[in-house]
Scaffold this motif. Structure first.
Motif, PDB file in Angstrom:
ATOM      1  N   SER A 221       0.820  -1.214   0.000  1.00  0.00           N
ATOM      2  CA  SER A 221       0.000   0.000   0.000  1.00  0.00           C
ATOM      3  C   SER A 221       0.853   1.263   0.000  1.00  0.00           C
ATOM      4  O   SER A 221       0.413   2.317  -0.462  1.00  0.00           O
ATOM      5  CB  SER A 221      -0.925   0.019   1.228  1.00  0.00           C
ATOM      6  N   ALA A 222       2.065   1.155   0.533  1.00  0.00           N
ATOM      7  CA  ALA A 222       2.970   2.303   0.522  1.00  0.00           C
ATOM      8  C   ALA A 222       3.369   2.669  -0.902  1.00  0.00           C
ATOM      9  O   ALA A 222       3.652   3.841  -1.203  1.00  0.00           O
ATOM     10  CB  ALA A 222       4.212   1.993   1.359  1.00  0.00           C
ATOM     11  N   GLU A 223       3.397   1.679  -1.806  1.00  0.00           N
ATOM     12  CA  GLU A 223       3.759   1.936  -3.201  1.00  0.00           C
ATOM     13  C   GLU A 223       2.519   2.174  -4.076  1.00  0.00           C
ATOM     14  O   GLU A 223       2.519   3.059  -4.922  1.00  0.00           O
ATOM     15  CB  GLU A 223       4.566   0.743  -3.750  1.00  0.00           C
ATOM     16  N   TRP A 224       1.487   1.360  -3.874  1.00  0.00           N
ATOM     17  CA  TRP A 224       0.237   1.511  -4.628  1.00  0.00           C
ATOM     18  C   TRP A 224      -0.876   1.733  -3.605  1.00  0.00           C
ATOM     19  O   TRP A 224      -1.367   0.808  -2.987  1.00  0.00           O
ATOM     20  CB  TRP A 224      -0.035   0.266  -5.478  1.00  0.00           C
ATOM     21  N   ALA A 225      -1.262   2.973  -3.431  1.00  0.00           N
ATOM     22  CA  ALA A 225      -2.146   3.350  -2.329  1.00  0.00           C
ATOM     23  C   ALA A 225      -3.493   2.645  -2.367  1.00  0.00           C
ATOM     24  O   ALA A 225      -4.088   2.375  -1.328  1.00  0.00           O
ATOM     25  CB  ALA A 225      -2.361   4.862  -2.328  1.00  0.00           C
ATOM     26  N   HIS A 226      -3.996   2.333  -3.558  1.00  0.00           N
ATOM     27  CA  HIS A 226      -5.345   1.802  -3.686  1.00  0.00           C
ATOM     28  C   HIS A 226      -5.403   0.278  -3.827  1.00  0.00           C
ATOM     29  O   HIS A 226      -6.437  -0.261  -4.218  1.00  0.00           O
ATOM     30  CB  HIS A 226      -6.056   2.456  -4.867  1.00  0.00           C
ATOM     31  N   ILE A 227      -4.321  -0.410  -3.510  1.00  0.00           N
ATOM     32  CA  ILE A 227      -4.323  -1.858  -3.682  1.00  0.00           C
ATOM     33  C   ILE A 227      -5.356  -2.533  -2.787  1.00  0.00           C
ATOM     34  O   ILE A 227      -6.049  -3.469  -3.192  1.00  0.00           O
ATOM     35  CB  ILE A 227      -2.916  -2.448  -3.444  1.00  0.00           C
ATOM     36  N   ARG A 228      -5.497  -2.055  -1.557  1.00  0.00           N
ATOM     37  CA  ARG A 228      -6.478  -2.655  -0.656  1.00  0.00           C
ATOM     38  C   ARG A 228      -7.897  -2.471  -1.205  1.00  0.00           C
ATOM     39  O   ARG A 228      -8.714  -3.389  -1.159  1.00  0.00           O
ATOM     40  CB  ARG A 228      -6.373  -2.037   0.744  1.00  0.00           C
ATOM     41  N   ARG A 229      -8.188  -1.293  -1.736  1.00  0.00           N
ATOM     42  CA  ARG A 229      -9.521  -1.049  -2.288  1.00  0.00           C
ATOM     43  C   ARG A 229      -9.797  -1.989  -3.459  1.00  0.00           C
ATOM     44  O   ARG A 229     -10.903  -2.517  -3.598  1.00  0.00           O
ATOM     45  CB  ARG A 229      -9.647   0.400  -2.764  1.00  0.00           C
ATOM     46  N   ASN A 230      -8.800  -2.185  -4.299  1.00  0.00           N
ATOM     47  CA  ASN A 230      -8.974  -3.075  -5.444  1.00  0.00           C
ATOM     48  C   ASN A 230      -9.188  -4.516  -4.992  1.00  0.00           C
ATOM     49  O   ASN A 230     -10.019  -5.239  -5.558  1.00  0.00           O
ATOM     50  CB  ASN A 230      -7.760  -2.978  -6.377  1.00  0.00           C
ATOM     51  N   MET A 231      -8.442  -4.936  -3.989  1.00  0.00           N
ATOM     52  CA  MET A 231      -8.623  -6.297  -3.481  1.00  0.00           C
ATOM     53  C   MET A 231     -10.008  -6.479  -2.875  1.00  0.00           C
ATOM     54  O   MET A 231     -10.666  -7.506  -3.083  1.00  0.00           O
ATOM     55  CB  MET A 231      -7.543  -6.623  -2.453  1.00  0.00           C
ATOM     56  N   LYS A 232     -10.461  -5.485  -2.130  1.00  0.00           N
ATOM     57  CA  LYS A 232     -11.783  -5.599  -1.514  1.00  0.00           C
ATOM     58  C   LYS A 232     -12.884  -5.618  -2.563  1.00  0.00           C
ATOM     59  O   LYS A 232     -13.897  -6.315  -2.414  1.00  0.00           O
ATOM     60  CB  LYS A 232     -11.994  -4.449  -0.535  1.00  0.00           C
ATOM     61  N   ALA A 233     -12.697  -4.858  -3.635  1.00  0.00           N
ATOM     62  CA  ALA A 233     -13.695  -4.858  -4.708  1.00  0.00           C
ATOM     63  C   ALA A 233     -13.760  -6.232  -5.374  1.00  0.00           C
ATOM     64  O   ALA A 233     -14.849  -6.749  -5.662  1.00  0.00           O
ATOM     65  CB  ALA A 233     -13.362  -3.777  -5.731  1.00  0.00           C
ATOM     66  N   LYS A 234     -12.596  -6.837  -5.629  1.00  0.00           N
ATOM     67  CA  LYS A 234     -12.575  -8.171  -6.228  1.00  0.00           C
ATOM     68  C   LYS A 234     -13.115  -9.207  -5.252  1.00  0.00           C
ATOM     69  O   LYS A 234     -13.821 -10.156  -5.649  1.00  0.00           O
ATOM     70  CB  LYS A 234     -11.152  -8.542  -6.646  1.00  0.00           C
ATOM     71  N   GLN A 235     -12.810  -9.047  -3.981  1.00  0.00           N
ATOM     72  CA  GLN A 235     -13.336  -9.935  -2.952  1.00  0.00           C
ATOM     73  C   GLN A 235     -14.864  -9.923  -2.966  1.00  0.00           C
ATOM     74  O   GLN A 235     -15.514 -10.975  -2.916  1.00  0.00           O
ATOM     75  CB  GLN A 235     -12.817  -9.489  -1.585  1.00  0.00           C
ATOM     76  N   SER A 236     -15.451  -8.738  -3.051  1.00  0.00           N
ATOM     77  CA  SER A 236     -16.907  -8.620  -3.103  1.00  0.00           C
ATOM     78  C   SER A 236     -17.471  -9.227  -4.374  1.00  0.00           C
ATOM     79  O   SER A 236     -18.501  -9.908  -4.358  1.00  0.00           O
ATOM     80  CB  SER A 236     -17.295  -7.135  -2.998  1.00  0.00           C
ATOM     81  N   GLU A 237     -16.786  -9.001  -5.500  1.00  0.00           N
ATOM     82  CA  GLU A 237     -17.237  -9.540  -6.783  1.00  0.00           C
ATOM     83  C   GLU A 237     -17.227 -11.066  -6.766  1.00  0.00           C
ATOM     84  O   GLU A 237     -18.179 -11.715  -7.224  1.00  0.00           O
ATOM     85  CB  GLU A 237     -16.320  -9.008  -7.884  1.00  0.00           C
ATOM     86  N   MET A 238     -16.162 -11.661  -6.228  1.00  0.00           N
ATOM     87  CA  MET A 238     -16.075 -13.125  -6.188  1.00  0.00           C
ATOM     88  C   MET A 238     -17.069 -13.717  -5.194  1.00  0.00           C
ATOM     89  O   MET A 238     -17.586 -14.831  -5.392  1.00  0.00           O
ATOM     90  CB  MET A 238     -14.656 -13.569  -5.866  1.00  0.00           C
ATOM     91  N   ALA A 239     -17.357 -12.983  -4.137  1.00  0.00           N
ATOM     92  CA  ALA A 239     -18.347 -13.467  -3.170  1.00  0.00           C
ATOM     93  C   ALA A 239     -19.724 -13.594  -3.823  1.00  0.00           C
ATOM     94  O   ALA A 239     -20.485 -14.522  -3.522  1.00  0.00           O
ATOM     95  CB  ALA A 239     -18.408 -12.523  -1.977  1.00  0.00           C
ATOM     96  N   LYS A 240     -20.029 -12.683  -4.739  1.00  0.00           N
ATOM     97  CA  LYS A 240     -21.306 -12.765  -5.447  1.00  0.00           C
ATOM     98  C   LYS A 240     -21.366 -13.997  -6.346  1.00  0.00           C
ATOM     99  O   LYS A 240     -22.448 -14.485  -6.671  1.00  0.00           O
ATOM    100  CB  LYS A 240     -21.524 -11.503  -6.279  1.00  0.00           C
ATOM    101  N   GLU A 241     -20.188 -14.500  -6.746  1.00  0.00           N
ATOM    102  CA  GLU A 241     -20.118 -15.720  -7.545  1.00  0.00           C
ATOM    103  C   GLU A 241     -20.115 -16.973  -6.664  1.00  0.00           C
ATOM    104  O   GLU A 241     -20.070 -18.091  -7.183  1.00  0.00           O
ATOM    105  CB  GLU A 241     -18.841 -15.704  -8.401  1.00  0.00           C
ATOM    106  N   GLY A 242     -20.148 -16.762  -5.345  1.00  0.00           N
ATOM    107  CA  GLY A 242     -20.188 -17.898  -4.426  1.00  0.00           C
ATOM    108  C   GLY A 242     -18.853 -18.273  -3.830  1.00  0.00           C
ATOM    109  O   GLY A 242     -18.765 -19.222  -3.051  1.00  0.00           O
ATOM    110  N   PHE A 243     -17.792 -17.534  -4.164  1.00  0.00           N
ATOM    111  CA  PHE A 243     -16.462 -17.869  -3.664  1.00  0.00           C
ATOM    112  C   PHE A 243     -16.005 -16.769  -2.712  1.00  0.00           C
ATOM    113  O   PHE A 243     -15.563 -15.700  -3.136  1.00  0.00           O
ATOM    114  CB  PHE A 243     -15.488 -18.059  -4.827  1.00  0.00           C
TER     115      PHE A 243
END
Length: 333
Positions: A221-243
């Motif tokens: 996150s010190a190098e790419w500030a928004h990495i956590r946000r991107n991971m959380k967005a993908k986490q939410s997207e995959m959860a909708k697929e059941g994973f």
């Protein structure tokens, strides 16, 4: 510093939260223990901040950099400060959105008879001696009306006044929490972001240790500030697929993609461009994650993550490790 002044500094964005910190993850029981400890005037530890003219990315974009010369970034104590802010001010602190609060402590009640704290349930709702903590700090609770409700309309006025005096004494003790002081230690502005993160990890190692994956994510996150946000967005997207997997799963995937090993320290100084490129390989449409889900569902006949045995299942956020915030009734900070 006096708690009321600390909360005012949070409200005015004088104290901010870095993007590399996790969200609010405390359990309701921890919030209750914190308030019980403060009501009884037990020590609850202090805060650690970092003064810097070059702040990292700040959660919720809570600051306007051109209006500040020096920033106070909260490194340790965010769980405690967040609980206090929400109960005293009855609002979400500006460094969070509603979606970041998984366990809202504002349903906490205070018993003016016993001085106990408890979260709302049927018994609490029906007991006149139980009053909402946020209402106590807002000044909406007075001893006389509660005493009158407790004793009934036919009660002797003297008995009502005596009981009301006891109630007001306990209410004042609760409200005086905001006048207590919390020690604040400050990392000097000469420190850089990686030094701040290393200190953040050392503090955690003295209490509940920050996982290797979470520390690696903080450094990325010190190098790419928004990495956590991107991971959380993908986490939410995959959860909708059941994973449903926790954030550590995505961090480990990144580390494996970046290093072809699971050596966490190798990702600490990878530049933003490479981090974004590798993440896109994993997360973009048709990327690795989509390919894996397709194989699992169509070739492996695994419809969702319930059929997979892994430590990286998505867990209740309140069970995830956070900074070294511990209620005073638990093991020390």
């Amino acid at each position: 510093m006096e708690i009321s002044k600390l909360l005012d500094r949070v409200e005015s964005n004088a104290i901010v939260l870095p993007e590399f910190q996790r969200e609010f993850v405390w359990k309701n029981s921890q919030a209750k223990e914190l308030m019980d400890s403060m009501y009884r005037e037990y020590p609850i530890g202090g805060l650690l901040t970092w003064e810097t003219e070059n702040p990292p990315e700040i959660k919720n974009e809570a600051i306007e950099e051109e209006k500040h010369a020096l920033f106070e970034v909260l490194l340790d104590g965010q769980q405690r400060l967040t609980v206090l802010y929400m109960l005293v001010k009855d609002e979400i602190p500006p460094y969070y959105d509603e979606d970041d609060i998984n366990n809202d402590p504002r349903d906490l009640y205070f018993n003016v008879d016993s001085g106990e704290f408890h979260f709302e349930n049927k018994r609490i709702r029906e007991g006149v001696e139980w009053v909402k903590v946020t209402d106590c700090f807002n000044g909406d609770v007075r001893g006389i009306p509660v005493a009158r409700d407790k004793l009934g309309e036919d009660a002797d006025p003297n008995d009502v006044m005596d009981l009301a005096e006891e109630y007001d004494e306990r209410l004042n003790q609760l409200q005086n929490i905001t006048t207590r002081g919390l020690p604040v230690e400050t990392l000097p502005k000469s420190a850089d972001i990686h030094q701040a993160i290393e200190l953040f990890d050392k503090i955690n190692s003295q209490g509940t240790h920050l996982s290797d994956a979470e520390l690696a994510l903080a450094h990325m996150s010190a190098e790419w500030a928004h990495i956590r946000r991107n991971m959380k967005a993908k986490q939410s997207e995959m959860a909708k697929e059941g994973f449903e997997f926790n954030l550590n799963f995505y961090v480990k995937c990144m580390i494996g993609t970046l290093t072809e090993t699971m050596t966490y320290e190798q990702v600490y100084d990878i530049p933003e461009e490479e981090l974004i490129s590798k993440w896109n390989q994993l997360a973009e449409d048709g990327g690795v994650f989509d390919y894996v889900i397709n194989v699992l569902q169509n070739d492996g006949h695994i419809p969702n993550s319930d059929y997979i045995n892994t430590r990286d299942f998505d867990v209740d956020p309140e069970t995830e490790i956070e900074d070294n915030d511990q209620p005073a009734s638990a093991a020390g900070d």
